[in-house]
Design a protein around this motif. Sequence first.
Motif, PDB file in Angstrom:
ATOM      1  N   GLU A   1      50.676  39.568  35.786  1.00 41.89           N
ATOM      2  CA  GLU A   1      49.518  39.415  34.914  1.00 41.89           C
ATOM      3  C   GLU A   1      49.993  38.956  33.543  1.00 41.89           C
ATOM      4  O   GLU A   1      50.910  39.549  32.959  1.00 41.89           O
TER       5      GLU A   1
ATOM      6  N   ASN B   1      45.255  37.209  32.385  1.00 37.22           N
ATOM      7  CA  ASN B   1      45.111  36.286  33.514  1.00 37.22           C
ATOM      8  C   ASN B   1      46.022  36.741  34.653  1.00 37.22           C
ATOM      9  O   ASN B   1      47.168  37.126  34.422  1.00 37.22           O
TER      10      ASN B   1
ATOM     11  N   ILE C   1      45.626  30.785  39.660  1.00 37.88           N
ATOM     12  CA  ILE C   1      45.357  31.616  38.489  1.00 37.88           C
ATOM     13  C   ILE C   1      43.932  32.151  38.530  1.00 37.88           C
ATOM     14  O   ILE C   1      42.983  31.416  38.792  1.00 37.88           O
TER      15      ILE C   1
ATOM     16  N   ARG D   1      41.566  33.697  35.976  1.00 36.16           N
ATOM     17  CA  ARG D   1      41.449  33.889  34.535  1.00 36.16           C
ATOM     18  C   ARG D   1      40.733  35.190  34.199  1.00 36.16           C
ATOM     19  O   ARG D   1      39.999  35.743  35.002  1.00 36.16           O
ATOM     20  N   ARG D   2      40.976  35.619  32.973  1.00 36.01           N
ATOM     21  CA  ARG D   2      40.428  36.890  32.506  1.00 36.01           C
ATOM     22  C   ARG D   2      38.911  36.942  32.636  1.00 36.01           C
ATOM     23  O   ARG D   2      38.342  37.953  33.047  1.00 36.01           O
TER      24      ARG D   2
ATOM     25  N   LYS E   1      37.329  37.632  36.241  1.00 38.50           N
ATOM     26  CA  LYS E   1      37.505  38.924  36.903  1.00 38.50           C
ATOM     27  C   LYS E   1      36.239  39.759  36.758  1.00 38.50           C
ATOM     28  O   LYS E   1      35.472  39.589  35.811  1.00 38.50           O
TER      29      LYS E   1
ATOM     30  N   PHE F   1      42.313  27.177  40.425  1.00 42.49           N
ATOM     31  CA  PHE F   1      41.588  28.164  39.632  1.00 42.49           C
ATOM     32  C   PHE F   1      40.719  29.023  40.550  1.00 42.49           C
ATOM     33  O   PHE F   1      39.926  28.502  41.327  1.00 42.49           O
TER      34      PHE F   1
END
Length: 542
Positions: free
Chosen positions: A153, A157, A168, A170-171, A174, A203
């Motif tokens: 992490e 991310n 990835i 991304r924050r 989530k 992504f």
Amino acid sequence: MAITSANQLELLQTAEAVAREKMIDPSLVVDAMEESLARAAKSRYGSEMDIRVAIDRKTGKATFTRVRTVVEDEELENYQSEFTVQQAKQYMAEPAVGDTFVEEVPPVEMGRIAAQSAKQVILQRVREAERDRQFEEFKDRAGTIINGLVKREEYGNVIVDVGAGEAILRRNEKIGRESYRPNDRIRCFIKDVRREQRGPQIFLSRTAPEFMAELFKMEVPEIYDGIIEIKAVARDPGSRAKIAVISYDGSIDPVGACVGMRGSRVQAVVNELQGEKIDIIPWNEDQPTFLVNALQPAEVSKVVLDEEAGKIEVVVPEEQLSLAIGRRGQNVRLASQLTGLDIDIMTEEEESSRRQKEFESRTGLFMAALDLDEFFAQLLVSEGFTNLEEVAYVDLDELLVIDGVDESTAAELQARARDNIEAQANAAIEAARALGVEDSLINFEGLTPQMVEALAKDGVKTLEDFATCADWELAGGWTTENGERIKDDGILEPFEMPLEEAQKLVMTARILLGWVDPADLETDEDVSEDADEDEQQSEAEA
């Protein structure tokens, strides 16, 4: 290092080992080796020479050749890789421009620097081939669910190992405050796959509405088989969601099929989404009916749909108001996303009060403008007349249905209405001229005097000013900031100016001013029509 018979087979073995490890075509590795050996040979024989290397795919033997091309006398630039027709005659029988002469040269001894350079070339080519393979593998998987292992992490991310590469999460993709540790298993939706300079970027998302739809497709066989279709999904990730479904088989209940025996199917999705509550709603082509379903569990008394404005008014009992709106407006917000409509919720008392005010306002308008008593003005309002234009220009028969109205009375009403409208128009023109409006804007077809006055008050006083306006500045619109829709008021919005009409008026003004060539617009329309026809043809062939 010399390329001798002792290590010829080692070239092929190395190529196969690297290809197997990186899961790429062995020929790509061999091509990279040929290029690296050619570079090493150029450093030995001279960089201006055209040295080429061919490795036999069966024996591993590397053959070094020098290539020279026949060119015109005046085009001769590189004496090491080109020669003229006259010079070529000592090597070739009948040389012609464009012919090539190939001769074998001795293999080179690769020193430490040359070997290191060759290694870099091979690694670079292998890396590029690996990236191409990874992109080709994942580009067609966008829009599907993938399982992976959390690697690490970084700044919120999550880097996920998806087998043939890294992806990835991304924050902001989530759910809530999810946190993961290395080697945790994770299930995500592939939102996008892009080819970038640093390699393909994959992504992932767990908040996308499509993620929920794909989860239901995995849990509900009827959706996978096409018997049930998911028509719309709206989510407040980690908190609540609404999903609209329809069944194409009359014997199958779409809501029951998605819920499953004792809620087993929907519970599997809820568990994956960290306890997100899901409302499963039957989809309906009739928008008001669909909206009533979407606002569940609240009960709706009445629905008023304005299709042109894309708005809808919902009337609910007083005790149902908080339930319909939901905590922090969540229920109505999700229903709005699901239906694609702007929803205005009011209680029965508020709706009754608003209608009473509208009735009184219109009654007062007719009393003042037409010099009528209150009873007669109320009759007009009760018959559905809302403004002076309707009275002035409606068919005479529609006035004759009102009790106590004969032809002479109806004609007098229309005459008074027209006189009042003309007086208001003259007053608006005088006010606009006082504000400095030019005749070019006053005489512009499509704008009423009241509209011109409103434009003048906002600083739009010439046709040039009007032509620089954006359509949403005139008709109003919506913008989204931080996930919330914000209303932009338009100058002509009080006159119920549609966005399409605003676009047409602005473009007409630009054409009159010579800013836009009508021929260019026709060309653009033809291209658009051709594109639409091609799309329709493709859909028909599919």
